[in-house]
Write a protein that holds these residues in place. Structure first.
Motif, PDB file in Angstrom:
ATOM      1  N   ASP A 161       8.339  -5.541  -6.951  1.00 22.20           N
ATOM      2  CA  ASP A 161       9.359  -4.510  -6.795  1.00 22.20           C
ATOM      3  C   ASP A 161       8.850  -3.214  -7.406  1.00 22.20           C
ATOM      4  OD1 ASP A 161       9.447  -5.076  -9.497  1.00 22.20           O
ATOM      5  OD2 ASP A 161      11.431  -6.008  -9.442  1.00 22.20           O
ATOM      6  N   LEU A 162       9.691  -2.188  -7.380  1.00 17.64           N
ATOM      7  CA  LEU A 162       9.259  -0.887  -7.885  1.00 17.64           C
ATOM      8  C   LEU A 162       8.927  -0.918  -9.374  1.00 17.64           C
ATOM      9  CD1 LEU A 162       8.660   2.045  -7.168  1.00 17.64           C
ATOM     10  CD2 LEU A 162      11.036   2.581  -7.714  1.00 17.64           C
ATOM     11  N   PRO A 163       9.734  -1.582 -10.223  1.00 13.47           N
ATOM     12  CA  PRO A 163       9.315  -1.681 -11.631  1.00 13.47           C
ATOM     13  C   PRO A 163       7.951  -2.335 -11.790  1.00 13.47           C
ATOM     14  CG  PRO A 163      11.629  -2.251 -11.432  1.00 13.47           C
ATOM     15  CD  PRO A 163      11.094  -2.117 -10.027  1.00 13.47           C
ATOM     16  N   GLY A 164       7.649  -3.317 -10.926  1.00 11.76           N
ATOM     17  CA  GLY A 164       6.334  -3.949 -10.981  1.00 11.76           C
ATOM     18  C   GLY A 164       5.227  -2.982 -10.623  1.00 11.76           C
ATOM     19  N   LEU A 165       5.457  -2.164  -9.591  1.00 16.41           N
ATOM     20  CA  LEU A 165       4.466  -1.152  -9.216  1.00 16.41           C
ATOM     21  C   LEU A 165       4.295  -0.128 -10.325  1.00 16.41           C
ATOM     22  CD1 LEU A 165       2.590   0.284  -7.191  1.00 16.41           C
ATOM     23  CD2 LEU A 165       4.631   1.402  -6.238  1.00 16.41           C
ATOM     24  N   ALA A 166       5.424   0.326 -10.901  1.00 16.21           N
ATOM     25  CA  ALA A 166       5.356   1.332 -11.965  1.00 16.21           C
ATOM     26  C   ALA A 166       4.626   0.788 -13.188  1.00 16.21           C
ATOM     27  CB  ALA A 166       6.763   1.789 -12.340  1.00 16.21           C
TER      28      ALA A 166
END
Length: 290
Positions: A203-208
């Motif tokens: 998810d986006l937190p993982g990408l960030a």
């Protein structure tokens, strides 16, 4: 007269950029995760007796309309490679600032090559097009691919990236061009190791979180050459909802990562930019641009 053929030239965004070495010929080797945005230029080609280029759009003043333009150089290289004797009228609609670290010139050239392959009814040979493109610039092969990829070497080694989650992006540019060559020449310090790219970001937190462990090795050099880059980074960091802030490519554009395009647009609407700056709120494109 044939109908015009139109191709999008989406902005390229280096989510991280590591300089991993330097070859004997002086070219730097890179490791980068590249995404494409729902924002960019457009290229239109139509049959004509000779090759010509017209540049239009809000950013036309910053782009050459002669043989220095990468799109026209790409068209001439393609004609030579395939022995094309006909011409084409190329109209480039510029929406991206030039020399901004967003791969605009390379995206324009890639879109021109793909449009002319269709116009001139040439065989679609991705490897040969990438070879033609690489001779013009390191970003051409990934722009021809047109989808998220890991880029290594001098731009010739491409592998598909893990699927990128939906993400909003705010772009800020202080209204000044920054030559890639100058930034690389100003870079100091040791080389970086390639990033350990995961199989999935989730998810986006993982990408960030992943991107927070990487960096842009050209950011210090670009900031030294153009202190306004530092100001752009500060403006983005002041947004309470931003997940990550970084310089794009070789600058001077900087980007902020947000939870979707709506969040990016809200954040951008609340920013006060100095006179002469350029900015936009957009999103990472989830679909291939080929």
């Amino acid at each position: 007269m044939s109908l015009p053929i139109r191709r999008a030239a989406p902005a390229k965004l280096n989510l991280y950029l590591h300089v991993t070495g330097r070859r004997p010929d002086g070219y730097h080797e890179l490791d980068s995760l590249v995404a494409f945005l729902d924002l960019g230029d457009d290229v239109e080609v139509q049959a004509a007796p000779t090759l010509s280029l017209e540049v239009t759009g809000p950013m036309a003043a910053g782009a050459p309309a002669d043989g220095d333009n990468l799109a026209l150089r790409a068209a001439r290289a393609l004609a030579r490679a395939y022995g094309v004797t006909g011409g084409a009228r190329i109209v480039l609609e510029k929406r991206l600032p030039s020399a901004a670290g967003l791969g605009g010139g390379s995206a324009d050239a890639a879109a021109t090559l793909l449009a002319l392959v269709e116009l001139w009814q040439l065989p679609h040979e991705p490897a040969r097009l990438a070879e033609i493109g690489l001779a013009l610039g390191a970003d051409l092969p990934v722009c021809l691919l047109g989808r998220a990829a890991r880029m290594q070497g001098i731009g010739e080694r491409l592998v598909p990236a893990p699927d990128l989650p939906p993400a909003g992006i705010v772009l800020l540019n202080p209204g000044l061009p920054l030559a890639t060559r100058d930034v690389f020449e100003a870079r100091k310090g040791a080389f970086s190791a390639p990033a350990a790219l995961p199989a999935t970001f989730g998810d986006l937190p993982g990408l960030a979180d992943f991107l927070a462990g990487c960096g842009n090795d050209l950011e210090p050099a670009a900031t030294a050459l153009a202190p306004a880059v530092g100001t752009a980074l500060q403006i983005l960091r002041a947004s309470p909802d931003v997940r990550l802030v970084r310089m794009a490519g070789s600058g001077a554009t900087c980007y902020g990562l947000f939870d979707g395009e709506a969040a990016a647009r809200r954040a951008f609407a609340g920013m006060t930019l100095p006179p002469g700056w350029w900015g936009a709120a957009t999103a990472i494109s989830p679909a291939p641009q080929v």
